[in-house]
Scaffold this active site. Structure first.
Site, PDB file in Angstrom:
ATOM      1  N   LYS A 163      29.641  38.922  43.818  1.00 12.43           N
ATOM      2  CA  LYS A 163      29.504  38.764  42.382  1.00 12.43           C
ATOM      3  C   LYS A 163      28.051  38.381  42.117  1.00 12.43           C
ATOM      4  O   LYS A 163      27.496  37.523  42.818  1.00 12.43           O
ATOM      5  CB  LYS A 163      30.429  37.647  41.885  1.00 12.43           C
ATOM      6  CG  LYS A 163      31.913  37.996  42.018  1.00 12.43           C
ATOM      7  CD  LYS A 163      32.322  39.007  40.976  1.00 12.43           C
ATOM      8  CE  LYS A 163      33.836  39.117  40.869  1.00 12.43           C
ATOM      9  NZ  LYS A 163      34.227  40.200  39.954  1.00 12.43           N
ATOM     10  N   LYS A 262      43.374  49.010  39.306  1.00 13.20           N
ATOM     11  CA  LYS A 262      44.168  47.778  39.352  1.00 13.20           C
ATOM     12  C   LYS A 262      45.437  48.083  38.583  1.00 13.20           C
ATOM     13  O   LYS A 262      45.358  48.383  37.373  1.00 13.20           O
ATOM     14  CB  LYS A 262      43.433  46.615  38.684  1.00 13.20           C
ATOM     15  CG  LYS A 262      42.154  46.201  39.396  1.00 13.20           C
ATOM     16  CD  LYS A 262      41.512  45.009  38.733  1.00 13.20           C
ATOM     17  CE  LYS A 262      40.191  44.656  39.408  1.00 13.20           C
ATOM     18  NZ  LYS A 262      39.490  43.570  38.718  1.00 13.20           N
TER      19      LYS A 262
HETATM   20  O1  OSB Z   1      35.910  42.210  38.504  1.00 10.49           O
HETATM   21  O2  OSB Z   1      37.013  42.845  40.199  1.00 10.49           O
HETATM   22  C1  OSB Z   1      36.786  42.011  39.336  1.00 10.49           C
HETATM   23  C2  OSB Z   1      38.809  38.908  40.073  1.00 10.49           C
HETATM   24  C3  OSB Z   1      39.228  38.580  38.813  1.00 10.49           C
HETATM   25  C4  OSB Z   1      38.829  39.342  37.745  1.00 10.49           C
HETATM   26  C5  OSB Z   1      38.010  40.434  37.938  1.00 10.49           C
HETATM   27  C6  OSB Z   1      37.595  40.775  39.201  1.00 10.49           C
HETATM   28  C7  OSB Z   1      37.991  39.995  40.272  1.00 10.49           C
HETATM   29  C8  OSB Z   1      37.564  40.295  41.637  1.00 10.49           C
HETATM   30  C9  OSB Z   1      38.586  40.272  42.736  1.00 10.49           C
HETATM   31  O3  OSB Z   1      36.429  40.551  41.901  1.00 10.49           O
HETATM   32  C10 OSB Z   1      38.621  38.997  43.473  1.00 10.49           C
HETATM   33  C11 OSB Z   1      39.851  38.794  44.283  1.00 10.49           C
HETATM   34  O4  OSB Z   1      40.965  39.152  43.871  1.00 10.49           O
HETATM   35  O5  OSB Z   1      39.706  38.243  45.379  1.00 10.49           O
HETATM   36 MG    MG Z   2      35.084  44.108  38.847  1.00 11.94          MG
END
Ligand code: OSB
Ligand code: MG
Length: 370
Positions: A163, A262
């Site tokens: 991130k 997703k």
């Molecule tokens: O942007 O993919 C995303 C988690 C929550 C909301 C959005 C995102 C994410 C993740 C996945 O990056 C993290 C995880 O489930 O371990």
């Molecule tokens: Mg994402």
């Protein structure tokens, strides 16, 4: 099959380590778990992956509870279904609220598979016995992120997503690249850039990234297309994709080269299958995303990722990535660096209902009125 009873469990858990994104920090995670039982007592579990706040999509835990209680559940009680896609079709008479739809449809897939004594992976058409997986490292000091990546590499994760935010992207990613010159590495900015940042984004081309996930806003297909023309690094769309139609728009506009699916965001596994089939036909690489979810949705994602089109390791990390203890037995774990696709009926794991009841802040129970 008639649905006899539906229960919603509103649970809350602490994350093992806070998860920081360009939006903010997550330390607690509320989730809605769904149990659907038929007239013979066969049951299935699903999960609504909405967050408590509308930062990632516009749904929240509260909007999901409202829509489930006032619209979706009464509709399911009024109809007879032979296949989960019929559940999805019925719910699609209502607009939006994809995560609430996916939670119900997912529970129904589990029930349907148990009723027919098949595994979810089999019902979906999966053809892999095990899948390679990736992991997400949230924003932190570069040295801590590097340490985490080296720990994750040692367990066998094969793809690393970090991130980032606009303020620290190059600094973080270039120091990670120096430590790991050849790992499959990608970044996710969760919509934090704008068109003005194109020169900054183009600098990331030197870092040999697998992809950049969702640099711009969710409706900015045109802006993503402008960026993709100027960058070599593939763009992957996440927040932009709510349906097969969005994938078709992205494809037509050349707004990205990769899509993350997703089930919660697109309204369920039936829509995920349609997206999968379309992307196979058009040669668009896809992977299964994550939502900091419990084992119920996590193991459902494993079944989905066993389909042939999912060629890139997804955000399907071990249960212990976020939780001290999961709500499924066995938990999702890496064995020789891979996650096994369950072969048992339905989700193919045992759902620890006692633990779910203990974690519940509130339990809602609905029974068909004949
Ligand atoms: O942007 O993919 C995303 C988690 C929550 C909301 C959005 C995102 C994410 C993740 C996945 O990056 C993290 C995880 O489930 O371990
Ligand atoms: Mg994402």
């Amino acid at each position: 099959m008639w649905i006899q009873e539906i229960e919603l469990f509103l649970i809350e858990q602490s994350l093992k380590i806070p998860f920081k994104t360009s939006y903010g920090i997550y330390e607690q995670r509320e989730s809605i778990l769904v149990k659907i039982s038929d007239e013979n007592g066969v049951f299935g579990f699903g999960e609504v992956v909405a967050f408590s706040e509308p930062w990632y999509t516009d749904e929240t835990i509260k909007t999901a509870l409202h829509i489930l209680q006032d619209f979706f559940i009464p509709t399911l009680f009024k109809n007879h279904f032979n296949h989960p896609s019929e559940v999805a079709n019925h719910l699609n008479q209502f607009k939006g609220h994809k995560m609430a739809k996916a939670g119900l449809e997912g529970a129904y897939w589990d029930l349907y598979c148990k009723y027919h004594s098949i595994s979810l992976a089999e019902a979906l058409g999966g053809n892999k016995d095990e899948i390679p997986v990736g992991v997400v490292v949230s924003i932190d000091e570069p040295q801590k992120m590097i340490k985490q990546i080296s720990d994750y590499l040692a367990i066998g994760y094969e793809r690393f997503k970090v991130k980032v935010s606009k303020e620290n992207d190059f600094e973080i990613v270039s120091s990670i690249r120096q430590s790991f010159p050849s790992i499959p590495l990608m970044i996710d900015a969760n919509s934090s850039y704008s068109l003005d940042d194109i020169p900054q984004l183009k600098k990331l081309d030197q870092l040999d990234l697998l992809m950049i996930e969702q640099p711009f806003g969710e409706r900015q297909f045109i802006e993503h297309a402008v960026l993709q023309k100027e960058m070599n690094t593939p763009i992957c769309l996440d927040e932009s994709i709510y349906s097969l139609e969005d994938v078709q728009i992205a494809y037509q506009l050349e707004a990205c080269k990769i899509i993350t699916v997703k089930p919660g965001r697109v309204g369920g596994l039936s829509e995920s299958l349609e997206i999968h089939n379309y992307c196979m036909e058009k040669n668009i690489p896809i992977w299964v995303g994550g939502m900091i979810e419990t084992g119920i949705s996590r193991i459902q994602n494993v079944a989905l990722a066993s389909l042939a089109g999912f060629t890139i390791p997804g955000d399907i990390s071990e249960s212990n990535r976020h939780w001290d203890q999961d709500v499924i037995i066995p938990e999702v774990t890496l064995i020789n660096g891979k996650v096994k696709v369950p072969k048992g009926e339905g989700l193919g794991v045992e759902v620890d209902e006692e633990r779910i009841r203990r974690l519940s802040k509130k339990i809602y129970k609905y029974t068909i009125q004949k």
